[in-house]
Design a protein around this motif. Structure first.
Motif, PDB file in Angstrom:
ATOM      1  N   LYS A   6       3.001  16.299  15.342  1.00  0.00           N
ATOM      2  CA  LYS A   6       4.387  17.184  16.175  1.00  0.00           C
ATOM      3  C   LYS A   6       3.826  17.163  17.596  1.00  0.00           C
ATOM      4  CE  LYS A   6       5.298  19.855  11.923  1.00  0.00           C
ATOM      5  NZ  LYS A   6       5.558  21.151  11.365  1.00  0.00           N
ATOM      6  N   ALA A   7       4.854  16.824  18.411  1.00  0.00           N
ATOM      7  CA  ALA A   7       4.750  17.046  19.829  1.00  0.00           C
ATOM      8  C   ALA A   7       5.022  18.196  20.204  1.00  0.00           C
ATOM      9  CB  ALA A   7       5.858  16.136  20.685  1.00  0.00           C
ATOM     10  N   GLY A   8       3.918  19.042  21.153  1.00  0.00           N
ATOM     11  CA  GLY A   8       3.939  20.305  21.709  1.00  0.00           C
ATOM     12  C   GLY A   8       3.194  21.334  20.711  1.00  0.00           C
ATOM     13  N   LEU A   9       2.709  20.685  19.831  1.00  0.00           N
ATOM     14  CA  LEU A   9       1.831  21.825  18.695  1.00  0.00           C
ATOM     15  C   LEU A   9       0.274  21.482  18.794  1.00  0.00           C
ATOM     16  CD1 LEU A   9       1.954  23.702  16.359  1.00  0.00           C
ATOM     17  CD2 LEU A   9       2.111  21.692  15.062  1.00  0.00           C
ATOM     18  N   GLN A  10      -0.304  22.466  19.141  1.00  0.00           N
ATOM     19  CA  GLN A  10      -1.711  22.813  19.564  1.00  0.00           C
ATOM     20  C   GLN A  10      -2.353  23.464  18.282  1.00  0.00           C
ATOM     21  OE1 GLN A  10      -2.435  24.360  23.229  1.00  0.00           O
ATOM     22  NE2 GLN A  10      -1.786  22.734  24.579  1.00  0.00           N
ATOM     23  N   GLY A  61       5.576  29.848  14.396  1.00  0.00           N
ATOM     24  CA  GLY A  61       6.600  29.170  13.717  1.00  0.00           C
ATOM     25  C   GLY A  61       7.605  29.965  13.276  1.00  0.00           C
ATOM     26  N   ILE A  62       8.470  29.647  12.219  1.00  0.00           N
ATOM     27  CA  ILE A  62       9.636  30.327  12.292  1.00  0.00           C
ATOM     28  C   ILE A  62       9.721  31.612  11.470  1.00  0.00           C
ATOM     29  CG2 ILE A  62      10.678  28.037  11.470  1.00  0.00           C
ATOM     30  CD1 ILE A  62      10.388  28.714   8.491  1.00  0.00           C
ATOM     31  N   GLY A  63       8.501  32.073  11.165  1.00  0.00           N
ATOM     32  CA  GLY A  63       8.361  33.395  10.573  1.00  0.00           C
ATOM     33  C   GLY A  63       8.864  33.784   9.208  1.00  0.00           C
ATOM     34  N   ILE A  64       8.543  35.054   8.520  1.00  0.00           N
ATOM     35  CA  ILE A  64       9.096  35.081   7.233  1.00  0.00           C
ATOM     36  C   ILE A  64       9.780  36.514   7.408  1.00  0.00           C
ATOM     37  CG2 ILE A  64       8.440  35.578   4.742  1.00  0.00           C
ATOM     38  CD1 ILE A  64       5.527  34.241   5.749  1.00  0.00           C
ATOM     39  N   PRO A  65      11.254  36.334   6.726  1.00  0.00           N
ATOM     40  CA  PRO A  65      11.777  37.813   6.709  1.00  0.00           C
ATOM     41  C   PRO A  65      11.091  38.879   5.926  1.00  0.00           C
ATOM     42  CG  PRO A  65      12.629  36.061   5.285  1.00  0.00           C
ATOM     43  CD  PRO A  65      11.759  35.369   5.967  1.00  0.00           C
ATOM     44  N   ILE A  83       0.925  24.460  10.358  1.00  0.00           N
ATOM     45  CA  ILE A  83       1.360  23.548  10.677  1.00  0.00           C
ATOM     46  C   ILE A  83       2.795  23.039  10.232  1.00  0.00           C
ATOM     47  CG2 ILE A  83       0.873  20.665  10.987  1.00  0.00           C
ATOM     48  CD1 ILE A  83      -2.162  21.622  10.997  1.00  0.00           C
ATOM     49  N   LYS A  84       2.955  23.165   8.991  1.00  0.00           N
ATOM     50  CA  LYS A  84       4.288  22.809   8.267  1.00  0.00           C
ATOM     51  C   LYS A  84       5.333  23.535   8.916  1.00  0.00           C
ATOM     52  CE  LYS A  84       4.615  23.548   3.930  1.00  0.00           C
ATOM     53  NZ  LYS A  84       4.515  23.400   2.576  1.00  0.00           N
ATOM     54  N   PHE A  85       5.298  24.794   9.066  1.00  0.00           N
ATOM     55  CA  PHE A  85       6.258  25.539   9.686  1.00  0.00           C
ATOM     56  C   PHE A  85       6.302  26.014  10.651  1.00  0.00           C
ATOM     57  CE2 PHE A  85       5.489  26.757   4.907  1.00  0.00           C
ATOM     58  CZ  PHE A  85       6.797  26.593   4.452  1.00  0.00           C
ATOM     59  N   THR A  86       5.652  25.093  11.605  1.00  0.00           N
ATOM     60  CA  THR A  86       5.603  25.367  13.150  1.00  0.00           C
ATOM     61  C   THR A  86       5.794  24.065  13.969  1.00  0.00           C
ATOM     62  OG1 THR A  86       3.932  27.055  13.136  1.00  0.00           O
ATOM     63  CG2 THR A  86       4.264  26.081  15.207  1.00  0.00           C
ATOM     64  N   GLU A  87       6.879  23.995  14.665  1.00  0.00           N
ATOM     65  CA  GLU A  87       7.434  22.674  15.447  1.00  0.00           C
ATOM     66  C   GLU A  87       6.655  22.563  16.731  1.00  0.00           C
ATOM     67  OE1 GLU A  87       8.727  20.351  14.088  1.00  0.00           O
ATOM     68  OE2 GLU A  87       9.186  21.326  12.234  1.00  0.00           O
ATOM     69  N   ARG A  88       6.921  23.734  17.441  1.00  0.00           N
ATOM     70  CA  ARG A  88       5.971  23.921  18.883  1.00  0.00           C
ATOM     71  C   ARG A  88       5.248  25.080  18.907  1.00  0.00           C
ATOM     72  NH1 ARG A  88       8.638  20.460  22.137  1.00  0.00           N
ATOM     73  NH2 ARG A  88       7.713  21.751  24.059  1.00  0.00           N
ATOM     74  N   GLY A  89       4.537  25.186  19.947  1.00  0.00           N
ATOM     75  CA  GLY A  89       3.562  26.012  20.069  1.00  0.00           C
ATOM     76  C   GLY A  89       2.027  25.955  19.742  1.00  0.00           C
ATOM     77  N   GLN A  90       1.413  26.746  18.798  1.00  0.00           N
ATOM     78  CA  GLN A  90       0.117  26.793  18.628  1.00  0.00           C
ATOM     79  C   GLN A  90       0.009  27.190  17.008  1.00  0.00           C
ATOM     80  OE1 GLN A  90       0.650  28.812  20.869  1.00  0.00           O
ATOM     81  NE2 GLN A  90       0.409  30.645  19.780  1.00  0.00           N
ATOM     82  N   GLY A 101      11.289  34.376  13.183  1.00  0.00           N
ATOM     83  CA  GLY A 101      11.575  33.629  14.689  1.00  0.00           C
ATOM     84  C   GLY A 101      10.485  33.606  15.590  1.00  0.00           C
ATOM     85  N   VAL A 102       9.408  34.603  15.386  1.00  0.00           N
ATOM     86  CA  VAL A 102       8.269  34.645  16.161  1.00  0.00           C
ATOM     87  C   VAL A 102       6.946  34.003  15.854  1.00  0.00           C
ATOM     88  CG1 VAL A 102       6.910  36.435  17.561  1.00  0.00           C
ATOM     89  CG2 VAL A 102       9.281  36.836  16.957  1.00  0.00           C
ATOM     90  N   GLY A 103       6.826  34.214  14.495  1.00  0.00           N
ATOM     91  CA  GLY A 103       5.572  33.658  13.859  1.00  0.00           C
ATOM     92  C   GLY A 103       5.143  34.451  12.826  1.00  0.00           C
TER      93      GLY A 103
END
Length: 872
Positions: free
Chosen positions: A567-571, A635-639, A603-610, A689-691
């Protein structure tokens, strides 16, 4: 042993009277004795003072007499000095009549006798007078002189000398000696007695009597002679007291002692008075005792007898007579208390009888003679038998209970006695003896009808056996399904890996990569289902071993790094606190599994960031630490509504994530169950939406000593070596793409025996082994493998477990038995699709040295072979 005789019974009044009489007598005796002692002490003190005063008077009289004689002697000396002439001492003859108070006189100088009066020869034997001159000193004091004589006692006399000085020249011409004879001088002693007003007086020299005013030969004189030589008062006769005191001469102590005897009539009178008084007191005590006896008999004994008679009537009659109060308050209180106690006892008997009759449990009471006393209705109803009071208790019990009933009547507690009755009822009896003192008076037996319970136990046993059979069937089915799924997966993944090693176009390589990733995803799902099944069945066992924590964390990051790089942009980051301990003890494989699940989800639920793994120390004790491992992502976070069920099995945030990202929803549930087994915890903090951030807290033990650079982890259940822990994927971990390829070890040209019945697995293993440079011999089952080991020489054996004709377990056992006792041990590596702990233990028990779970990669196979070939 003969029975002991009962103690003699006495009326209460006589006991009380005896006690009071003895008490009064003791008190009276003590008072009389003390009063007599004090009075006697007062009389003795008075007599002692009187005798002391008498001794003082005697001393004064003696001093007065001696002073008078000294003055006369001084006067004579002065007159003699004036009359001294040329003719010597002429005047003393004229003065002899003037010295009658002195017993005798003589003049001497330096043992030269100049003159002596006529009385001297009467007292002093011839030639003995010069011996009296020797001890005379230069003073003018009276002194004692002793002259032996024919009689038993020596001559004791007092001497005093006065120098004769010439009036004109002052020259000492001679000394005038005056003597007072004490021996046989009764007149002197009588004069002293009269002056002191004593009954008698005795003079002693050094404890020996010299002179006494008592007539010799009398009993009183004999008693005085036998009187002990000591100071103080001493009784002498019936009415006399004697006291001895030393006599001083010119205030100087001497060897003379005066024994004074005084009349003492006060002490006998006191004794007589006290005897009369004691008799009167005894008569008064006897009279008071008689009156007290009558009083006690009238007001104590008779009411108590009436009370005893009433208590006997109460204990004998079913309806007790009423209590009749008397004139004594305590008697009335005692009677009322007994009446209340009897009433309550009757109530308890009624309560017991009601309890016995209305109890649902069967209750039977019999006496020590094994005769029925009571049998409630429940007992008759349940056992179908009945007996009247007085009949043998054996009528209510089966024949096999006879010994038990006899033992209970002898005082033995019998619990849990199970008896089957003719009506089909099964009862369990508890029998307890009732004791009064050491004697068994009755036995109470309570039964419990367990007919339905036993039937339920039999049904429960059958149900449990059925459940255990179902569990075994389920376990066998799970193992079979696992084996059947892993076997084709081994062919799919193995061929895909081999395909990727060959020359492919870009499109074909992409297809091969897709096949590999799909197979790994399917393997992950299978492993999760297996882990969850083992956790649900409580068959998952932790294996705590020493491990190196930083190396474990770095290995997890290194293993998942290729997945993040896709994934580009994921550290993917790792942060370790500086105080983090290195050498710990715990289940490193399960801890790695938890971290891979959490980081893999990030890693699975995060496209960018870390995606960050942060490790720090929370607490540290002597041999224990509390670690905190936090996995956070952007990543996308959990409601919030989905967070409460997130750790439940087969749960995800919503259906859309399942469709978009895939997964079974078992990963977090497995993490929670594993942490519960480790006494740890996991917490979630997430904003949509935050992580998300997963915080794991787990207690671990500190290792006793540092670990080597590469700590091996057993492959089987036992001390079997394996490749380094941080370089191998954990058991049942999620799929991850392979890390950057490492050079394969050089195995040389080993001869490998491949024992495999599946054609696809044969082909995969053969290709992998040939690419590793091995010479391979193939055996389709264990029987063929056994024959080949007997005819050929091999460096290592890869043994499948489930095969026709002869399986891998039995083949391994027979190979081990066929090997000679001396020589090397041929390494045998298990190669099976059943990756369960019990399977590993079964392989080790059969004699296999290592374990390789299907599907496996060529790199893993190479490492295992290299390990055992190098070891060999």
């Amino acid at each position: 042993m003969p029975p002991s005789r009962p103690p003699k019974q006495r009326p209460l009044s006589s006991v009380l009277l005896l006690g009071l009489t003895v008490t009064l007598l003791l008190v009276t005796a003590i008072l009389v004795f003390q009063t007599y002692r004090y009075a006697r002490q007062a009389i003795d003190t008075q007599m002692e003072q009187r005798l002391t005063q008498s001794h003082h008077t005697l001393q004064l009289a003696m001093n007065h007499r001696l002073n008078h004689l000294a003055q006369r002697l001084d006067s004579l000396a002065s007159r003699l000095a004036l009359s001294y002439g040329q003719d010597g001492w002429q005047r003393p003859l004229a003065l002899e009549e003037e010295s009658q108070d002195l017993d005798f006189l003589f003049i001497a100088q330096d043992k030269t006798l100049y003159w002596q009066n006529a009385a001297t020869d009467f007292f002093v034997p011839a030639g003995s007078l010069p011996s009296l001159i020797d001890p005379v000193g230069q003073g003018h004091h009276w002194y004692l002189a002793i002259l032996p004589r024919d009689s038993a006692l020596p001559l004791v006399l007092l001497l005093r000398h006065v120098p004769l000085v010439a009036p004109h020249s002052g020259q000492v011409l001679a000394s005038l000696y005056g003597a007072l004879v004490l021996s046989d001088n009764l007149e002197l002693l009588q004069g002293l007695r009269r002056e002191s007003q004593l009954q008698a007086l005795s003079l002693e020299y050094r404890g020996e009597p010299l002179l006494s005013t008592l007539p010799p030969g009398t009993s009183l004189a004999a008693s005085l002679a036998k009187l002990p030589v000591r100071e103080g008062l001493q009784p002498l006769g019936e009415h006399l007291l004697a006291s001895r005191q030393a006599l001083s001469l010119d205030d100087q102590a001497s060897a003379l002692t005066l024994v004074a005897v005084a009349e003492n009539r006060a002490t006998p009178r006191l004794q007589e008075q006290y005897l009369h008084g004691t008799g009167i007191v005894l008569l008064l005590i006897l009279a008071a005792s008689w009156m007290l006896l009558l009083h006690l008999h009238q007001y104590t004994l008779l009411p108590l007898r009436r009370l005893v008679k009433w208590s006997r009537e109460v204990s004998a009659d079913e309806e007790p007579p009423p209590f009749v109060p008397g004139s004594i308050a305590e008697y009335n209180e005692l009677g009322q208390a007994l009446s209340l106690m009897v009433q309550r006892q009757k109530e308890k008997e009624h309560y017991f009888q009601d309890l016995l009759e209305f109890a649902f449990s069967p209750i039977i009471v019999w006496n020590a003679r094994l005769q029925v006393q009571q049998c409630n209705a429940a007992a008759s109803r349940l056992i179908g038998l009945s007996a009247q009071p007085g009949e043998p208790v054996f009528k209510l019990f089966p024949d096999e209970a006879r010994n038990t009933l006899e033992s209970s009547a002898q005082g033995q507690v019998c619990a849990g006695v199970e008896l089957q009755y003719p009506n089909g009822r099964l009862l369990i009896w508890n029998m307890a003896p009732v004791r009064i003192g050491d004697k068994v008076t009755a036995v109470i037996a309570q039964g419990l009808d367990v007919t339905a319970l036993k039937q339920a136990q039999r049904e429960s046993l059958l149900a449990r056996q059925a459940a255990e059979a179902a569990t075994r069937t389920k376990s066998e089915f799970l193992a079979t399904v696992t084996h059947e799924i892993r076997t084709p997966l081994n062919g799919i993944l193995g061929m895909a890996h081999l395909l990727q090693d060959g020359p492919l176009t870009a499109t074909a390589r992409e297809y091969a990569q897709t096949i590999t990733e799909s197979g790994q995803a399917l393997l992950t799902i299978i492993n999760d289902i297996l882990d969850f099944s083992k956790i649900e069945a409580d068959k998952l066992i932790l294996s705590p071993e020493p491990f190196h924590l930083p190396r474990l964390l770095q290995g997890v990051i290194r293993q998942l790094a290729p997945l993040a790089e896709q994934k580009a942009g994921l550290q993917l980051e790792l942060q370790m606190a500086p105080d983090l301990p290195e050498n710990l003890v715990g289940d490193a494989g399960r801890l790695r599994q938890i971290l891979i699940n959490l980081i893999g989800n990030g890693i699975k639920f995060t496209e960018r960031g870390q995606v960050r793994l942060r490790a720090r120390l929370l607490a540290r004790q002597a041999d224990k630490v509390q670690l905190e491992l936090t996995v956070s992502d952007s990543g996308i976070g959990i409601p919030p509504e989905a967070q409460r069920n997130l750790f439940q099995a087969f749960q995800q945030a919503d259906a859309s994530t399942t469709r978009h990202y895939g997964g079974t929803g078992l990963g977090l549930a497995i993490c929670r169950r594993l942490l519960d087994m480790m006494d740890g915890s996991i917490q979630l903090s997430s904003r949509q939406g935050v992580g998300s951030s997963f915080t794991v807290q787990v207690p671990l033990l500190l290792a006793s000593q540092p670990l080597p650079a590469q700590a091996p982890t057993p492959a089987l259940v036992g001390p079997l070596p394996q490749a380094p822990a941080e370089d191998l994927p954990p058991p049942n971990s999620p799929a991850a793409p392979p890390a950057a390829e490492e050079p394969l070890p050089d195995l040389g040209d080993p001869h490998v025996l491949l024992v495999e019945d599946n054609r696809v697995n044969q082909q995969v293993a053969l290709l992998m082994l040939k690419k590793l440079g091995c010479r391979v011999s193939l055996a389709q089952n264990g029987e063929v493998a056994l024959q080949k080991t007997l005819s050929e020489s091999f460096d290592v054996i890869l043994m499948d477990c489930q095969m026709p004709v002869l399986n891998g377990y039995d083949a391994t056992r027979r190979i081990r038995l066929s090997q000679p006792l001396q020589g090397r041990r041929l390494p045998i590596i298990a190669m099976t699709a059943n990756d369960l702990p019990q399977e590993r233990a079964k392989c080790q028990a059969a004699g296999m040295d290592d374990f390789l779970a299907k599907p496996f990669r060529r790199e893993e196979l190479a490492r295992r072979l290299a390990h055992w070939l190098q070891r060999d």
